[in-house]
Motif scaffolding. Structure first.
Motif, short mmCIF file in Angstrom:
data_model
loop_
_atom_site.label_atom_id
_atom_site.label_comp_id
_atom_site.label_asym_id
_atom_site.label_seq_id
_atom_site.Cartn_x
_atom_site.Cartn_y
_atom_site.Cartn_z
N LYS A 82 0.83 -1.21 0.00
CA LYS A 82 0.00 0.00 0.00
C LYS A 82 0.87 1.26 0.00
O LYS A 82 0.66 2.17 -0.80
CB LYS A 82 -0.93 -0.01 1.21
N ALA A 83 1.85 1.31 0.88
CA ALA A 83 2.69 2.51 1.00
C ALA A 83 3.63 2.68 -0.19
O ALA A 83 3.94 3.79 -0.60
CB ALA A 83 3.51 2.46 2.30
N GLY A 84 4.08 1.57 -0.77
CA GLY A 84 5.02 1.64 -1.88
C GLY A 84 4.38 1.89 -3.23
O GLY A 84 5.05 2.32 -4.17
N THR A 134 12.77 -6.24 -5.30
CA THR A 134 12.04 -5.35 -6.21
C THR A 134 12.38 -3.91 -5.86
O THR A 134 13.04 -3.63 -4.87
CB THR A 134 10.50 -5.52 -6.07
N THR A 135 11.87 -3.01 -6.68
CA THR A 135 11.92 -1.60 -6.35
C THR A 135 11.15 -1.37 -5.04
O THR A 135 10.35 -2.21 -4.64
CB THR A 135 11.28 -0.75 -7.48
N ALA A 136 11.35 -0.21 -4.45
CA ALA A 136 10.59 0.14 -3.24
C ALA A 136 9.48 1.15 -3.56
O ALA A 136 8.80 1.62 -2.66
CB ALA A 136 11.52 0.70 -2.17
N LEU A 195 8.29 4.17 -1.22
CA LEU A 195 8.85 4.04 0.12
C LEU A 195 10.16 4.81 0.23
O LEU A 195 10.83 5.05 -0.77
CB LEU A 195 9.09 2.56 0.45
N PRO A 196 10.58 5.17 1.45
CA PRO A 196 11.87 5.86 1.60
C PRO A 196 13.08 4.95 1.40
O PRO A 196 14.22 5.43 1.39
CB PRO A 196 11.82 6.41 3.03
N ALA A 197 12.87 3.67 1.21
CA ALA A 197 13.95 2.72 0.91
C ALA A 197 14.15 2.69 -0.61
O ALA A 197 13.32 3.20 -1.37
CB ALA A 197 13.58 1.33 1.42
#
Length: 176
Positions: free
Chosen positions: A37-39, A65-67, A70-72
């Motif tokens: 949800k956040a990503g 995978t990509t984030a 997200l802040p990652a």
């Protein structure tokens, strides 16, 4: 080298966060659903590409995978075992989930990584056993590599936070 936080793993700024995924890689409940949800859709799109190529992710294995938003930079998806009273090699499978996540991080030049409490939610792995396995595998792995500089255990609840704090203090690994 090892930190402990009580909070939301989707808000942690690291190179990679680990997702306690299910074998479908299509999102689910708990931390898996929160990360998807956040990503945003970019994570799901990458997961769908992995599914097309290899058919999901088996228990104890890990994929990256990509984030997305997200802040990652990356999400490492690993599938922990469902607890069946210790009758199906669950402890070794959980250890392998952590180890395979760390290996994948190292192969991708990831220096900072955060882990949730894998398998302790709907998969019902006993929290004390899961914490012991996580701390042991991570501390053993960090002793063999200089690629990963920091591991953050991100606990969502007080019970896990207390268990991890006790274990990390006993091993004198805890960076407060």
């Amino acid at each position: 080298m090892i930190e402990l936080i009580k909070g939301d793993i989707t808000k942690i700024t690291v190179d990679a966060i680990v997702n306690a995924a299910n074998t479908s890689l299509l999102g689910g409940g708990g931390v898996d659903g929160a990360i998807h949800k956040a990503g945003g859709k970019a994570i799901l799109e990458d997961c769908q590409k992995i599914r097309s190529k290899q058919g999901g992710c088996k228990v104890s294995e890990a994929v990256i995978t990509t984030a997305g938003k997200l802040p990652a930079k990356f999400v490492i998806h690993t599938v922990g075992p469902v607890w069946n009273n210790g009758n199906n090699n669950e402890e070794n499978l959980l250890a392998a989930a952590y180890l395979n996540s760390l290996r994948l991080a190292s192969q991708n030049a990831i220096h900072t990584i955060s882990f949730p409490n894998i398998s302790t939610g709907i998969y019902r792995f006993p929290k004390d056993k899961a914490a012991q396995i996580a701390v042991q595998v991570v501390s053993d792995f960090l002793a063999t590599t200089d690629t990963i500089e920091k591991v953050i255990f991100v606990c969502f609840d007080d019970e896990n936070y207390t268990l991890y704090a006790k274990l990390l203090n006993q091993k004198d690994l805890y960076n407060k």
